[in-house]
Scaffold this active site. Structure first.
Site: not given
Ligand SMILES: *Cc1c(COP(=O)(O)O)cnc(C)c1O
Length: 405
Positions: A191
């Site tokens: 992210k």
């Molecule tokens: C990455 C992501 C998640 C989940 O996040 P994690 O930290 O990987 O559990 C949920 N929604 C979206 C849109 C994402 O890109």
């Protein structure tokens, strides 16, 4: 010739510096690594709430748990429906299923891949409890429009902002995560900012915030002297070690988004003259990644051929983002949930078994199979990296055109 581009999977594309090392060292030396009785996670929650512009933030162990907190905060009845998009991380729907609620897939905008007010309106039923709106790739979804169709039906709006730090939705000021009842963020490796794994959920409602705190902490009320479990909750606690690093990452998110915007804007410029190529509007976009859609009736080729023409270049590109819409994953088509029960997808208590068939969301299916191309950019891109990727995107277009003659 193959080029190596900066990647969010290592220090080439991750902004992690001496300040993070100092923060981790501070916590390690203290010997107090978890959040109970510590100061770091609490400080992170205050600082994040302030950054996003909401009253409360609750830290958790992942973006998936952040969404689970939001769903659980609403205390849905088993069989309640949550309207969700098909083009997203599974974390958007795992919390829905884990609360014994039913994901109902609504189709998306053909350029951004986000839910629209019309697609959501078409899926609302008396069982609908909430909509989970994803700002896909950092592109602002029309939260206000979706809220208008939901508010009159008493349906809550949750924003999944895992890809959307500092995204600004249309029609006003304020970041993604401030329009819905609850907003959810991720600190996972890929992210905008990261501590490897982590999550944050924001809201203005103190009651929802308290439920989320309880849910992430085994239902145990840290705000009282009571030694009791007040509800079913998980251990979704973020550690103070991770929180200390996250606090430093928060100070970087502005410059991270700014650099990603500059890289993306330049790529969009490079693509501007190519007939049959459309990119999402730049306004308010925070560019978790850069995306484009092809119009194969103009180009004569689709996303597979286009990305195929970039093979060997090292360009971090992909066709379709997902291999299949979420409703076509085995988890849902074969109802691999709780034993052989198929619960909660087998109805009742839901009114009807949900539709996870091919053709459920034709726009999303077409994006995956024919039109959508993604490029994984990050703030580590130099101007040379950006131009090199731009060259690949333009050259492959020309090559694919010849191949389609
Ligand atoms: C990455 C992501 C998640 C989940 O996040 P994690 O930290 O990987 O559990 C949920 N929604 C979206 C849109 C994402 O890109």
């Amino acid at each position: 010739m193959s080029r190596t581009y900066p990647s969010v999977d290592d220090s080439s594309g991750r902004t992690i510096g001496e300040e993070e090392i100092a923060a981790a060292t501070r916590v390690l030396r203290s010997g107090h690594l978890w959040r109970i009785g510590g100061t770091e996670a609490e400080a992170l929650e205050r600082e994040f709430a302030e950054l996003i512009g909401r009253e409360h933030a609750v830290a958790s162990s992942s973006g998936s748990s952040a969404v689970h907190l939001a769903v659980a905060a609403l205390d849905p009845e088993p069989g309640d429906e949550f309207v969700v998009p098909p083009l997203t991380d599974a974390g958007t729907i795992i919390g829905v299923l884990a609360c014994n609620a039913v994901p109902v897939f609504a189709d998306v905008d053909p350029v951004t891949g986000c839910l629209t007010s019309d697609s959501v309106a078409a899926c609302l039923t008396p069982r609908t409890r909430a909509v989970v709106v994803v700002h896909l790739f950092g592109a602002p979804a029309d939260v206000d429009g979706i809220k208008r169709v939901c508010d009159e039906r008493g349906v809550a709006v949750i924003e999944d902002c895992a890809q959307a730090y500092l995204t600004v939705p249309p029609g006003g000021t304020g970041y993604a995560g401030t329009r819905g009842l609850i907003g959810c963020f991720s600190l996972q490796q890929t992210k905008h900012i990261s501590v490897g794994e982590g999550g944050l959920t924001v809201t203005d409602d103190p009651g929802l915030a308290r439920r989320m705190r309880l849910f992430a902490d085994k239902g145990w009320p840290r705000d009282s002297a009571e030694r009791n479990h007040l509800m079913l909750g998980y251990n979704y606690r973020l550690t103070d070690l991770a929180a200390a690093i996250a606090r430093v990452q928060l100070t970087r998110v502005g410059s991270v988004v700014e650099r990603r915007r500059a890289v993306a804007t330049r790529l969009t410029e490079r693509l501007a003259d190519l007939p049959g190529v459309t990119v999402p509007a730049d306004t308010g976009h925070s560019y978790y990644l850069h995306s484009l859609v092809l119009d194969p009736s103009v180009t004569g080729f689709g996303n597979r051929a286009y990305v195929g023409a970039m093979a060997g270049s090292g360009a971090p590109v992909g066709a379709g983002y997902l291999a299949r819409p979420l409703y076509r994953t085995t988890m849902l088509t074969e109802r691999r949930t709780y034993g052989t029960s198929g619960y909660p997808l087998s109805a009742p208590p839901a009114d009807t078994a949900p539709d996870y068939g091919v053709g459920r969301c034709p726009v999303a299916e077409r994006m995956i199979e024919e039109t959508l191309v993604i490029a994984l950019i990050n703030e580590g891109f130099t101007d040379e990296d950006t131009e090199a990727l731009g060259d690949v995107l333009v050259d492959a277009y020309k090559q694919a055109l010849q191949g389609s003659d």
